[in-house]
Write a protein that holds these residues in place. Structure first.
Motif, PDB file in Angstrom:
ATOM      1  N   PRO A 145     -80.660  52.638  34.483  1.00 33.35           N
ATOM      2  CA  PRO A 145     -79.765  52.870  35.627  1.00 33.35           C
ATOM      3  C   PRO A 145     -80.417  52.437  36.940  1.00 33.35           C
ATOM      4  N   PHE A 146     -79.610  51.820  37.794  1.00 32.98           N
ATOM      5  CA  PHE A 146     -80.113  51.283  39.060  1.00 32.98           C
ATOM      6  C   PHE A 146     -79.390  51.947  40.222  1.00 32.98           C
ATOM      7  N   HIS A 147     -80.178  52.509  41.145  1.00 31.17           N
ATOM      8  CA  HIS A 147     -79.647  53.174  42.338  1.00 31.17           C
ATOM      9  C   HIS A 147     -80.072  52.409  43.580  1.00 31.17           C
ATOM     10  N   THR A 148     -79.168  52.347  44.559  1.00 30.03           N
ATOM     11  CA  THR A 148     -79.537  51.775  45.851  1.00 30.03           C
ATOM     12  C   THR A 148     -79.108  52.708  46.973  1.00 30.03           C
ATOM     13  N   ASP A 149     -79.986  52.849  47.942  1.00 28.73           N
ATOM     14  CA  ASP A 149     -79.695  53.596  49.162  1.00 28.73           C
ATOM     15  C   ASP A 149     -79.058  52.605  50.127  1.00 28.73           C
ATOM     16  N   ALA A 150     -77.747  52.739  50.333  1.00 36.03           N
ATOM     17  CA  ALA A 150     -77.009  51.809  51.191  1.00 36.03           C
ATOM     18  C   ALA A 150     -76.646  52.427  52.534  1.00 36.03           C
ATOM     19  N   ALA A 151     -77.396  53.438  52.948  1.00 35.44           N
ATOM     20  CA  ALA A 151     -77.073  54.117  54.206  1.00 35.44           C
ATOM     21  C   ALA A 151     -77.046  53.151  55.385  1.00 35.44           C
ATOM     22  N   GLN A 152     -77.959  52.159  55.392  1.00 34.07           N
ATOM     23  CA  GLN A 152     -78.020  51.244  56.526  1.00 34.07           C
ATOM     24  C   GLN A 152     -77.082  50.056  56.396  1.00 34.07           C
ATOM     25  N   SER A 153     -76.576  49.800  55.214  1.00 33.93           N
ATOM     26  CA  SER A 153     -75.792  48.584  55.025  1.00 33.93           C
ATOM     27  C   SER A 153     -74.283  48.798  55.101  1.00 33.93           C
ATOM     28  N   VAL A 154     -73.813  49.988  54.757  1.00 30.55           N
ATOM     29  CA  VAL A 154     -72.364  50.245  54.793  1.00 30.55           C
ATOM     30  C   VAL A 154     -71.841  50.046  56.220  1.00 30.55           C
ATOM     31  N   GLY A 155     -70.790  49.264  56.336  1.00 26.67           N
ATOM     32  CA  GLY A 155     -70.199  48.995  57.636  1.00 26.67           C
ATOM     33  C   GLY A 155     -70.822  47.826  58.365  1.00 26.67           C
ATOM     34  N   LYS A 156     -71.898  47.259  57.797  1.00 29.42           N
ATOM     35  CA  LYS A 156     -72.570  46.121  58.430  1.00 29.42           C
ATOM     36  C   LYS A 156     -72.497  44.865  57.578  1.00 29.42           C
ATOM     37  N   ILE A 157     -72.628  45.044  56.262  1.00 29.37           N
ATOM     38  CA  ILE A 157     -72.564  43.945  55.314  1.00 29.37           C
ATOM     39  C   ILE A 157     -71.762  44.413  54.100  1.00 29.37           C
ATOM     40  N   PRO A 158     -71.310  43.508  53.226  1.00 36.72           N
ATOM     41  CA  PRO A 158     -70.536  43.932  52.055  1.00 36.72           C
ATOM     42  C   PRO A 158     -71.333  44.863  51.138  1.00 36.72           C
ATOM     43  N   THR A 159     -70.653  45.878  50.599  1.00 36.35           N
ATOM     44  CA  THR A 159     -71.316  46.864  49.735  1.00 36.35           C
ATOM     45  C   THR A 159     -70.449  47.205  48.519  1.00 36.35           C
ATOM     46  N   ARG A 160     -69.744  46.244  47.975  1.00 35.86           N
ATOM     47  CA  ARG A 160     -68.934  46.504  46.790  1.00 35.86           C
ATOM     48  C   ARG A 160     -69.859  46.625  45.591  1.00 35.86           C
ATOM     49  N   VAL A 161     -69.691  47.704  44.847  1.00 32.04           N
ATOM     50  CA  VAL A 161     -70.673  48.049  43.818  1.00 32.04           C
ATOM     51  C   VAL A 161     -70.718  47.057  42.663  1.00 32.04           C
ATOM     52  N   ASP A 162     -69.598  46.441  42.316  1.00 27.24           N
ATOM     53  CA  ASP A 162     -69.626  45.476  41.218  1.00 27.24           C
ATOM     54  C   ASP A 162     -70.318  44.184  41.633  1.00 27.24           C
ATOM     55  N   ASP A 163     -70.189  43.808  42.892  1.00 32.51           N
ATOM     56  CA  ASP A 163     -70.911  42.631  43.381  1.00 32.51           C
ATOM     57  C   ASP A 163     -72.416  42.893  43.389  1.00 32.51           C
ATOM     58  N   LEU A 164     -72.796  44.114  43.735  1.00 29.88           N
ATOM     59  CA  LEU A 164     -74.220  44.480  43.749  1.00 29.88           C
ATOM     60  C   LEU A 164     -74.730  44.755  42.339  1.00 29.88           C
ATOM     61  N   GLY A 165     -73.845  45.212  41.454  1.00 31.15           N
ATOM     62  CA  GLY A 165     -74.238  45.505  40.086  1.00 31.15           C
ATOM     63  C   GLY A 165     -74.944  46.832  39.912  1.00 31.15           C
ATOM     64  N   VAL A 166     -74.785  47.749  40.862  1.00 33.39           N
ATOM     65  CA  VAL A 166     -75.527  49.007  40.828  1.00 33.39           C
ATOM     66  C   VAL A 166     -74.768  50.074  40.043  1.00 33.39           C
ATOM     67  N   ASP A 167     -75.517  51.071  39.595  1.00 34.22           N
ATOM     68  CA  ASP A 167     -74.939  52.212  38.880  1.00 34.22           C
ATOM     69  C   ASP A 167     -74.733  53.412  39.795  1.00 34.22           C
ATOM     70  N   LEU A 168     -75.536  53.491  40.843  1.00 30.85           N
ATOM     71  CA  LEU A 168     -75.405  54.565  41.817  1.00 30.85           C
ATOM     72  C   LEU A 168     -75.661  53.984  43.204  1.00 30.85           C
ATOM     73  N   LEU A 169     -74.930  54.510  44.203  1.00 31.68           N
ATOM     74  CA  LEU A 169     -75.088  54.033  45.580  1.00 31.68           C
ATOM     75  C   LEU A 169     -74.878  55.191  46.526  1.00 31.68           C
ATOM     76  N   SER A 170     -75.789  55.337  47.499  1.00 31.97           N
ATOM     77  CA  SER A 170     -75.719  56.419  48.484  1.00 31.97           C
ATOM     78  C   SER A 170     -75.238  55.896  49.828  1.00 31.97           C
ATOM     79  N   LEU A 171     -74.442  56.717  50.518  1.00 32.71           N
ATOM     80  CA  LEU A 171     -74.047  56.380  51.879  1.00 32.71           C
ATOM     81  C   LEU A 171     -74.007  57.639  52.727  1.00 32.71           C
ATOM     82  N   ALA A 172     -74.104  57.446  54.046  1.00 30.85           N
ATOM     83  CA  ALA A 172     -74.129  58.557  55.006  1.00 30.85           C
ATOM     84  C   ALA A 172     -73.135  58.275  56.116  1.00 30.85           C
ATOM     85  N   GLY A 173     -72.217  59.201  56.350  1.00 24.95           N
ATOM     86  CA  GLY A 173     -71.144  58.975  57.303  1.00 24.95           C
ATOM     87  C   GLY A 173     -71.597  58.654  58.709  1.00 24.95           C
TER      88      GLY A 173
END
Length: 383
Positions: free
Chosen positions: A172-200
């Motif tokens: 399983p692959f996890h990515t912390d996308a707190a800094q990327s959401v809203g700045k660059i694309p973060t669609r999970v299938d394009d990234l291929g990740v199993d888990l992704l974190s974000l912060a409002g």
């Protein structure tokens, strides 16, 4: 005093549309989202609408979204949840040397529980070599976590390549996308990740709310046990107010067009600094694989704290700290091989959708008149 905010990687102002949703929710949906009566049904509807909005942003199913209190909880739930769900006799975790403390500290905690953690190096631009990841994997590897984009220098990791390697080995692959959401694309299938974190609060939502994407079929032990909220993965009554706010922030974050203007302004800022300071400024992070809003610059021969002291009214962050006369670099700069002489003068400027060209010109004027520019100690120092 003129106030200029250039610390958007630390937190962002709540967008007006998000604030309006919050105001409306404060007068509505007073019930518990788990209640079946008239007061609970609107609250449940608001939570599920928000879940769909988050899922739309990430390109996943609503059922794959867990609401949390923020990025730190999402990261902890991902790492500890996988650790306890897939626990092995000799558990192994792979991460990098440039992760946020919200990843570093859970990894250290799991080390105390018997996990072996491999801390992969990065190059001078802050990027991981995917082949280093491949070489690090063993039969005991139970999870991989690599941040999407670095909060200090903005470098964007090759997540899709790393996730493809993880799939080869069934990890399983996890990515912390707190800094990327809203700045660059973060669609999970394009990234291929199993888990992704974000912060409002990193993309114009409120503090206190975040989410964790968990691909269907990925095992996860809850951190918080209790009633079967969030599909049994996170106990605790959901906040319809905060969930709705996060959902609206995600709806706004889908449109990345404003970030093109932010990038142009960031590039203008960088070229202006280079023209004004020449070899007295060094930039960190990958020149191309970089967040469009982030500029990490080292001012040579001066400390970052002194630079900020001369920028009255400007909110930005330093990349080093001084303790008893000794400069202590951030772990990120240290992992990138930045020398203390260079790193001591690091300042991170992070722009946002509200940043104006006038504000950047004002910062340049302040730098031009800064006292440290006239001091002998501000002469160039070799990186």
């Amino acid at each position: 005093m003129r106030r200029i905010y250039l610390d958007y990687n630390a937190s962002t102002p709540i967008a007006s549309r998000v604030a309006e949703v919050m105001r409306r929710m404060m007068g509505e949906a007073c019930g518990n989202p788990s209640s079946a009566h008239w007061a609970g049904r609107p609250a449940r509807a608001a939570v599920e609408t928000a879940r769909s909005q988050v899922a739309t942003l990430l390109g996943c199913k609503p059922a794959e979204i867990i609401f949390t209190s923020g990025g730190s909880e999402s990261n902890n739930l991902a790492l500890k949840g996988l650790f306890f769900a897939r626990r092995r006799e000799h558990p192994h975790i792979v991460t990098t040397q440039v992760e946020h403390p919200a990843i570093v500290e859970p990894c250290r905690f799991l080390e105390r529980l018997g996990a072996r953690v491999t801390w992969l190096p990065v190059d001078g631009s802050g990027l991981l070599d995917p082949e280093d990841l491949r070489r690090a994997l063993t039969r005991e590897t139970l999870l991989i976590t690599v941040m999407h984009a670095n909060n200090e220098v903005g470098s964007i990791q090759p997540i899709a390549e790393c996730a493809a390697i993880a799939r080869e080995y069934g990890v399983p692959f996890h990515t912390d996308a707190a800094q990327s959401v809203g700045k660059i694309p973060t669609r999970v299938d394009d990234l291929g990740v199993d888990l992704l974190s974000l912060a409002g609060h990193k993309f114009h939502g409120p503090k206190g709310i975040g989410a964790l994407y968990v691909r269907g079929g990925t095992p996860l032990e809850p951190l918080i046990h209790g009633a079967p909220h969030e599909g049994g993965r996170r106990a605790g009554t959901e906040s319809a107010l905060l969930a709705a706010a996060l959902g609206e922030a995600c709806a706004l974050a889908i449109d990345l067009a404003p970030m093109h203007a932010v990038k142009a302004l960031r590039d203008h800022f960088r070229s202006s600094l280079a023209a004004a300071l020449g070899d007295r400024v060094v930039f960190h992070g990958h020149p191309e694989r970089n967040l469009p809003n982030t500029l990490s610059a080292s001012f040579l021969g001066v400390t970052g704290a002194e630079v900020l002291a001369g920028l009255e009214g400007v909110a930005a962050s330093t990349g080093s700290a001084c303790h008893s006369g000794r400069v202590e670099l951030s772990p990120v700069l240290r992992a990138m091989g930045v020398s203390p002489e260079t790193g001591q003068g690091t300042v991170r400027f992070s722009l946002g959708r509200e940043t104006t060209a006038e504000e950047i010109d004002t910062v340049m004027q302040l730098i031009a008149g800064a006292p440290w520019r006239r001091r002998p100690s501000a002469l160039p120092t070799a990186p």
